[in-house]
Design a protein around this motif. Structure first.
Motif, mmCIF file in Angstrom:
data_model
loop_
_atom_site.group_PDB
_atom_site.id
_atom_site.type_symbol
_atom_site.label_atom_id
_atom_site.label_comp_id
_atom_site.label_asym_id
_atom_site.label_seq_id
_atom_site.Cartn_x
_atom_site.Cartn_y
_atom_site.Cartn_z
ATOM 1 N N THR A 4 -19.624 -0.766 33.512
ATOM 2 C CA THR A 4 -19.142 -2.116 33.206
ATOM 3 C C THR A 4 -17.623 -2.127 33.012
ATOM 4 O O THR A 4 -16.964 -3.111 33.346
ATOM 5 N N GLY A 9 -26.299 -4.932 37.069
ATOM 6 C CA GLY A 9 -25.481 -5.859 36.288
ATOM 7 C C GLY A 9 -24.739 -6.895 37.117
ATOM 8 O O GLY A 9 -24.037 -7.744 36.548
ATOM 9 N N SER A 39 -24.743 -8.518 31.112
ATOM 10 C CA SER A 39 -25.897 -8.142 31.926
ATOM 11 C C SER A 39 -26.149 -6.636 31.865
ATOM 12 O O SER A 39 -27.298 -6.187 31.832
ATOM 13 N N GLY A 40 -25.065 -5.859 31.846
ATOM 14 C CA GLY A 40 -25.218 -4.412 31.759
ATOM 15 C C GLY A 40 -25.879 -3.979 30.470
ATOM 16 O O GLY A 40 -26.739 -3.086 30.457
#
Length: 555
Positions: free
Chosen positions: A165, A219, A463-464
């Motif tokens: 990320t 992600g 999202s990660g």
């Protein structure tokens, strides 16, 4: 071949009638200082997207007064402009302009390519588990070894999510996509060299590379949706991106039992079938890597929504990845969502990994039907995902929809659990479809709900973290359910998941719904917005264009 940014969008020919209620950007306006005026309405001021001073009303009026000419190439785009009708209402403070937003046709190409290489990655995740007994006999290892070929996907994600990320936030979308597609391709080719009974470690090595690729894939759906798609299609785009991964799981349930039937009495034939599956996967993965390198771009020329424009308009030096992580963990609604998403998705991972063992316990010799049940589960979930995405774009009822789908998933799991041993496999097809419709349909809901309640933090980071939670719960649930299934029966393992899903319902009900991104898009501004840019260093700076404030209906 990919076209440069300044060629994207639809050209406006001279004399061509424009969409009703909208005006074109005049060519005569100075670069970076264009402005528009509603027909039969008051003159509108203008403001540079990047913070340039306002023009005078007189200059704005003069820019519109001349004859209309075709737009310059850099202005060719499907811009949503100010409604031209008299008295048109605009959100926010009266007279305050908004930056130009546009929808690029390239967004569909980006979404398609991502969905396809995500499909191949998900296929490689499940291709061993659905015929676990076949690979167990071929490599001469225990069933736990085969389960780890799937669980390594979950294990690799947790320690690698933070560097992944960080890379997405600092180096951008294109580089992250190339890494995901490239590692997926490399892992597939390594597995082609493992088709001998003593080379289990080679297939594990290839699977490990595919699991690392997954870190750069899972992600991205919400990030791609936010960066490339407008407010009225962002949830559907996210659901479509997630759909690619689900479709890969569906193909992984369907094809391996067909391509690699249980012929353990003929080892040479079995090795040939496994080789066919591995080489076919490698060829597709290679093609998609080439397409990713050619057509996948960092971002469109103009932001697709006011929420994205607000982020791109802030100084990049204000961004700190460490502060972004800290802000997310200080956000109590997000922490609750982190737990509930992990429970639901971890349960889905566990059921998918152990489905072959669960079905074969009650229905001996039904390997092919076990794969078809998995296919039914995922295809039903794909339908659920798209319907949930469309519903969110239409209603913006994030918490209500999430809670209802969670409750229905729990009910589906209970029904699936207590109908497994009835002796009629057709019932398992039906209950598996119901379970998949809601459990898999929940995945894009979690992504989009997280983006709403954490805006303006990075979509990739939120999202990660959700996916990291899902991997942790997935590993724990798979180990626990597998142990209960082998020591007792599949019903015991499924009841274990039902208890956890009920806890998830309670926690979901406690989440406070604060739709920050949606509020920006409809004109309810927030002065505390901070930038979290993730532009590729190789991308050109967006051109400065000014437009008056526009209505949400025009976006």
């Amino acid at each position: 071949m990919a076209r440069p940014d300044d060629e994207e969008g639809a050209a406006v020919a001279a004399g061509h009638p424009h969409a009703k209620g909208y005006l074109p950007l005049p060519r005569g306006a100075p670069a970076g200082k264009g402005s528009l005026e509603p027909q039969n309405g008051p003159k509108a001021g203008s403001l540079s997207v990047n913070g340039a001073p306002r023009d005078s009303l007189a200059a704005a009026s003069g820019a519109v007064g001349g004859p209309q000419t075709p737009l310059a190439p850099e202005e060719e785009t499907q811009a949503r402009l100010l409604p031209a009708g008299a008295g048109a209402e605009t959100p926010g403070a009266e007279g305050a302009p908004l930056p130009r937003t546009a929808l690029s046709p390239r967004r569909f190409v980006v979404l398609l390519i991502f969905s396809l290489y995500s499909l191949v990655n998900a296929f490689q995740w499940i291709q061993y588990s659905i015929i676990s007994n076949v690979f167990e006999g071929f490599y001469g290892v225990t069933l736990l070894h085969i389960d780890w070929l799937s669980m390594v996907y979950m294990l690799a994600y947790v320690p690698l999510i933070f560097p992944a990320t960080w890379l997405l936030d600092t180096r951008g979308l294109r580089l992250t996509a190339l890494l995901g597609s490239g590692l997926n391709c490399l892992g597939a080719w390594i597995k082609c060299g493992s088709v001998q009974q003593h080379l289990f470690w080679v297939t594990m090595l290839g699977q490990c590379l595919c699991s690392v690729a997954q870190v750069f894939i899972l992600g991205l759906p919400s990030r791609i949706a936010s960066v490339w798609f407008g407010p009225k299609e962002v949830s559907t785009a996210c659901a479509t991106a997630v759909l690619g991964n689900q479709l890969g799981t569906a193909v992984g349930f369907l094809l391996p039992p067909v391509l690699v039937p249980n012929t353990q009495n003929d080892t040479n034939l079995l090795a040939c079938n496994i080789s066919t599956m591995f080489y076919g996967t490698s060829a597709v993965a290679t093609l998609l890597f080439i397409l990713t390198a050619i057509a996948f771009k960092e971002k469109p020329q103009y932001p697709p929504s006011q929420a994205q424009a607000a982020l791109q308009d802030s100084p990049p030096e204000e961004y700190s990845y460490k502060n972004s992580i800290r802000n997310l963990f200080k956000n109590i609604p997000f922490v609750l969502l982190l737990i509930t998403y992990g429970i639901m998705t971890g349960a889905f991972y566990s059921v998918s990994t152990l489905l072959n063992q669960i079905i074969l316990t009650y229905y001996k010799g039904e390997e092919v039907n076990a794969g078809r049940i998995g296919l039914t589960l995922v295809v039903a979930g794909m339908v659920g995902s798209i319907l949930c995405g469309l519903w969110l774009d239409y209603t913006k009822t994030y918490k209500q929809t999430t809670l209802i789908v969670y409750i229905l998933s729990f009910i589906g799991m209970v029904i699936f659990t207590f109908t497994l041993d009835l002796g009629y496999i057709i019932i398992v097809f039906v209950t598996g479809g119901v379970l998949g419709f809601f459990m898999t349909g929940y995945l894009p809901l979690g992504f989009e709900f997280a983006v709403e309640i954490t805006y303006p933090e990075s979509e990739g980071t939120s999202s990660g973290l959700l996916n990291a939670s899902a991997q942790i719960f997935g590993i724990l649930f798979t180990l626990a359910q597998g142990k209960l299934t082998s020591d007792y029966d599949p019903m015991a393992g499924n009841i274990f998941l039902c208890v956890w899903m009920f806890i998830g319902i309670i926690l979901t009900a406690l989440i406070k719904s604060d739709l920050r991104r949606h509020n920006i898009n409809i004109g309810i501004t927030n002065d505390d917005i901070k930038a979290v840019p993730a532009d590729s260093p190789t991308d050109q700076e967006p051109k400065t264009v000014m437009l008056p404030k526009q209505s949400e209906s025009a976006i």
